[in-house]
Design a protein around this motif. Structure first.
Motif, PDB file in Angstrom:
ATOM      1  N   VAL A 361       0.859  -1.181   0.000  1.00  0.00           N
ATOM      2  CA  VAL A 361       0.000   0.000   0.000  1.00  0.00           C
ATOM      3  C   VAL A 361       0.894   1.230   0.000  1.00  0.00           C
ATOM      4  O   VAL A 361       1.710   1.412   0.915  1.00  0.00           O
ATOM      5  N   VAL A 362       0.788   2.036  -1.057  1.00  0.00           N
ATOM      6  CA  VAL A 362       1.658   3.201  -1.197  1.00  0.00           C
ATOM      7  C   VAL A 362       0.797   4.434  -1.418  1.00  0.00           C
ATOM      8  O   VAL A 362      -0.389   4.354  -1.747  1.00  0.00           O
ATOM      9  N   GLY A 363       1.414   5.588  -1.267  1.00  0.00           N
ATOM     10  CA  GLY A 363       0.734   6.857  -1.466  1.00  0.00           C
ATOM     11  C   GLY A 363       1.441   7.943  -0.685  1.00  0.00           C
ATOM     12  O   GLY A 363       2.314   7.685   0.147  1.00  0.00           O
ATOM     13  N   ARG A 364       1.066   9.188  -0.990  1.00  0.00           N
ATOM     14  CA  ARG A 364       1.689  10.314  -0.292  1.00  0.00           C
ATOM     15  C   ARG A 364       1.229  10.344   1.162  1.00  0.00           C
ATOM     16  O   ARG A 364       0.282   9.664   1.559  1.00  0.00           O
ATOM     17  N   TRP A 543      -2.407   1.722  -4.858  1.00  0.00           N
ATOM     18  CA  TRP A 543      -1.954   3.119  -4.865  1.00  0.00           C
ATOM     19  C   TRP A 543      -3.109   3.992  -4.366  1.00  0.00           C
ATOM     20  O   TRP A 543      -4.133   4.121  -5.023  1.00  0.00           O
ATOM     21  N   LEU A 544      -2.929   4.547  -3.159  1.00  0.00           N
ATOM     22  CA  LEU A 544      -3.950   5.406  -2.566  1.00  0.00           C
ATOM     23  C   LEU A 544      -3.695   6.856  -2.952  1.00  0.00           C
ATOM     24  O   LEU A 544      -2.552   7.326  -2.930  1.00  0.00           O
ATOM     25  N   ASP A 545      -4.772   7.546  -3.231  1.00  0.00           N
ATOM     26  CA  ASP A 545      -4.669   8.960  -3.575  1.00  0.00           C
ATOM     27  C   ASP A 545      -5.989   9.631  -3.200  1.00  0.00           C
ATOM     28  O   ASP A 545      -7.049   9.238  -3.692  1.00  0.00           O
ATOM     29  N   GLY A 546      -5.904  10.629  -2.301  1.00  0.00           N
ATOM     30  CA  GLY A 546      -7.112  11.336  -1.894  1.00  0.00           C
ATOM     31  C   GLY A 546      -8.112  10.476  -1.165  1.00  0.00           C
ATOM     32  O   GLY A 546      -9.323  10.720  -1.243  1.00  0.00           O
ATOM     33  N   GLY A 547      -7.656   9.487  -0.423  1.00  0.00           N
ATOM     34  CA  GLY A 547      -8.553   8.611   0.323  1.00  0.00           C
ATOM     35  C   GLY A 547      -9.213   7.533  -0.507  1.00  0.00           C
ATOM     36  O   GLY A 547     -10.069   6.791   0.009  1.00  0.00           O
ATOM     37  N   ARG A 548      -8.830   7.408  -1.780  1.00  0.00           N
ATOM     38  CA  ARG A 548      -9.395   6.390  -2.659  1.00  0.00           C
ATOM     39  C   ARG A 548      -8.279   5.531  -3.262  1.00  0.00           C
ATOM     40  O   ARG A 548      -7.114   5.945  -3.263  1.00  0.00           O
ATOM     41  N   VAL A 549      -8.650   4.363  -3.755  1.00  0.00           N
ATOM     42  CA  VAL A 549      -7.691   3.524  -4.474  1.00  0.00           C
ATOM     43  C   VAL A 549      -7.625   4.033  -5.908  1.00  0.00           C
ATOM     44  O   VAL A 549      -8.582   3.891  -6.683  1.00  0.00           O
ATOM     45  N   ALA A 566       6.211   9.737  -8.679  1.00  0.00           N
ATOM     46  CA  ALA A 566       6.401  10.894  -7.796  1.00  0.00           C
ATOM     47  C   ALA A 566       6.163  10.551  -6.325  1.00  0.00           C
ATOM     48  O   ALA A 566       6.671  11.240  -5.434  1.00  0.00           O
ATOM     49  N   VAL A 567       5.405   9.475  -6.086  1.00  0.00           N
ATOM     50  CA  VAL A 567       5.170   9.060  -4.697  1.00  0.00           C
ATOM     51  C   VAL A 567       6.476   8.703  -4.008  1.00  0.00           C
ATOM     52  O   VAL A 567       6.644   8.922  -2.798  1.00  0.00           O
TER      53      VAL A 567
END
Length: 575
Positions: A361-364, A543-549, A566-567
């Motif tokens: 699980v990745v993301g900013r 890849w999580l972004d803005g609380g969504r997959v 970029a993450v």
């Protein structure tokens, strides 16, 4: 919605928790109050007998009543002490058990120092409720009994005492109202200071490195003037109430004596009755015990209000189902989670992790990676949707099945237990316990997971090996992480690693990753990470972004997206 647990309801339970000691205190206190009310009458009869020149047993009765008062006073102190200690211990155990059973988000609403203050300080005050209630009821008996006795002796005397007690009751009611606000404010501010102090102690190295000791001291103690204000207000209120009682009491006693003197000259009273009336007047007007009991009740109720607040939050409910058949398939269906401020952290997460697969699980920072891991391991329940393990919702599993099936490790693990062995195995037998039945397999399991987590050699270098106390174990951040990993490794179905290898060097992380991937039973793995190398070794990446997959797929396919790359770049994720 939270189940209401008001302070009055909690106080009633605390009174019951005193058990037999509270019952003994009640009996002893009532006997003492009866003896105290009987003493003036016996003295009056003894005086009349002496004036009349007749022999009587009343002096002996008075001496016996004095002996009873001494005995009940001693027994009352013992019963009060033991009863309060028992009630306080049960209250602390109840609060601590409740906090551990609550959703982790609930506990995080309160600073740790504030919770410690409630557990230690306020629980002590609330634990005095049984003693305060018994003494409060018994403290009312002498004034009420004195009014009744004086009325029987001479109705005018009873009316005189009753009028003075009515004035004192109004004054004491005002004291209770004002003192309650002062005590509540004092405890609230004290909890805030304790919370800031614990935060500062936890960040002592950062404060020292930033040379901000003075600023941090000022921040911790910024509420001290407010605390002092509440403290002084409480003492002023108590002093004012004591002064009023001290002023009105003698005046009331003097009024009763004056009326009694007039009644004696008018032939309405005998000398013995006048002596008894003077004693009852002193007994009825001496309300210092009532005031002290009211002050104790005020503190107990304010403390109960502080303890009832966290107790009002609901605990997590578990089912009774065992682990289902399967190999660890994890499914999140429409999962949504809101933060403390009500804003969504996760929104409509639908995710499938096949049995035996590794999902990274990745993301900013701030996109909800740790929240997703917490929901997957049922550290807290989602506000919407549900999480299933091998087709069964997590909330239907028994606690034993849930913790046996799911293991979790964190980036900054808290090591629990007395020894290193406890930190890895918690309830498993200590390695020093010898060979009782069941000890060998448990110890072998601890050794196996310690080797898998690459921490067995570290433990071997400690003074007493696995028996080394945690307080005596000089562990680095990476070594503590490895102990946390070892604790999670025995999980049978699902292993959740929330950035749990962030403090490890590359070689050690590689060996642990191989142990995770090739470990016992081919468990499913959910790994929160900010390292591209870790994501590359996973079967799938979410890849999580803005609380969504935003996307799910192999790392090599997602790598083609510049936003995904970029993450992992400096500034892409600041964790």
């Amino acid at each position: 919605m939270p189940t209401p647990t008001g302070p009055d309801r909690l106080l009633r339970r605390v009174v019951r928790d005193g058990g037999g000691w509270t019952v003994l205190l009640t009996v002893v206190a009532l006997i003492g109050a009866a003896a105290e009310l009987a003493l003036p009458a016996s003295l009056g009869f003894a005086v009349d007998a002496a004036v009349g020149g007749t022999a009587s047993w009343w002096p002996a009765v008075a001496c016996a009543l004095v002996a009873i008062l001494l005995a009940t006073d001693i027994l009352g102190d013992v019963a009060a002490g033991y009863g309060a200690a028992r009630a306080t211990a049960l209250l602390r155990r109840r609060l601590l058990r409740h906090l551990f059973a609550c959703d982790v988000r609930t506990v995080r609403r309160y600073p740790v120092g504030d919770l410690v203050g409630r557990l230690v300080g306020q629980a002590t005050d609330a634990g005095q409720a049984g003693t305060a209630v018994v003494f409060g009821v018994v403290a009312l008996l002498p004034p009420v009994g004195s009014v009744v006795a004086l009325t029987l002796i001479e109705p005018l005397l009873g009316l005189t005492l009753l009028g003075g007690l009515a004035v004192l009751a109004v004054l004491m009611r005002a004291f209770v109202t004002d003192a309650s606000a002062a005590v509540t404010g004092y405890q609230r501010v004290l909890g805030a200071i304790a919370g800031r102090l614990l935060e500062a102690l936890g960040g002592a190295r950062t404060i020292a490195a930033a040379a901000t000791v003075d600023q941090e001291r000022d921040r911790v103690l910024s509420a001290l003037p407010e605390l002092r204000g509440y403290g002084l207000l409480g003492w002023r209120l108590l002093a004012r109430a004591s002064a009023r009682t001290a002023a009105v009491g003698p005046l009331l006693q003097a009024a009763v004596v004056a009326v009694g003197g007039y009644a004696l000259t008018a032939g309405w009273l005998t000398p013995g009755q006048l002596v008894a009336a003077m004693q009852y007047a002193a007994l009825g007007a001496g309300l210092g015990a009532v005031l002290a009991t009211l002050n104790r009740l005020v503190r107990a109720r304010a403390a109960a209000n502080r303890i009832a607040e966290p107790l009002a939050h609901p605990t997590r409910r578990y089912g009774d189902e065992p682990l289902p058949s399967g190999q660890g398939e994890l499914r999140l269906c429409g999962v949504g989670v809101h933060g403390a401020d009500g804003r969504p952290v996760l929104r409509g997460i639908d995710l499938l992790v096949p049995s035996g697969a590794t999902l990274a699980v990745v993301g900013r920072s701030g996109v909800g990676k740790s929240t997703l891991a917490a929901v997957a391991g049922r550290l807290h329940d989602p506000d919407a949707g549900e999480v299933l393990l091998d087709g069964v919702p997590l909330h239907r599993l028994s606690p034993q099945a849930l913790r046996r099936g799911i293991g979790q490790a964190f980036d900054r693990p808290v090591l629990v237990g007395e020894t290193v062995h406890d930190a890895i195995g918690l309830a498993l037998p200590d390695e020093s316990a010898g060979p009782p039945a069941g000890a060998a397999p448990a110890t072998a399991e601890v050794l196996a997971v310690a080797r898998a987590a690459q921490v067995a050699d570290v433990v071997a270098r400690l003074p007493d090996g696995f028996r080394t106390r945690l307080t005596d174990a000089p562990l680095s951040g990476g070594e503590a992480q490895r102990l946390g990993l070892a604790r999670a490794f025995p999980a049978q179905r699902l292993l959740i690693l929330d950035d749990a290898t962030s403090s490890l060097d590359t070689a050690t992380e590689h060996r642990i990753s191989r142990a995770v991937t090739e470990g016992v039973g081919g468990r499913t793995r959910l790994v929160v990470t900010h390292r591209a190398a870790t994501a590359a070794t996973a079967d799938l990446v979410a890849w999580l972004d803005g609380g969504r997959v935003r996307a799910v797929g192999p790392h090599r396919r997602l790598w083609a997206d510049p936003d995904y790359r970029a993450v992992f770049t400096p500034g892409g994720d600041l964790r």
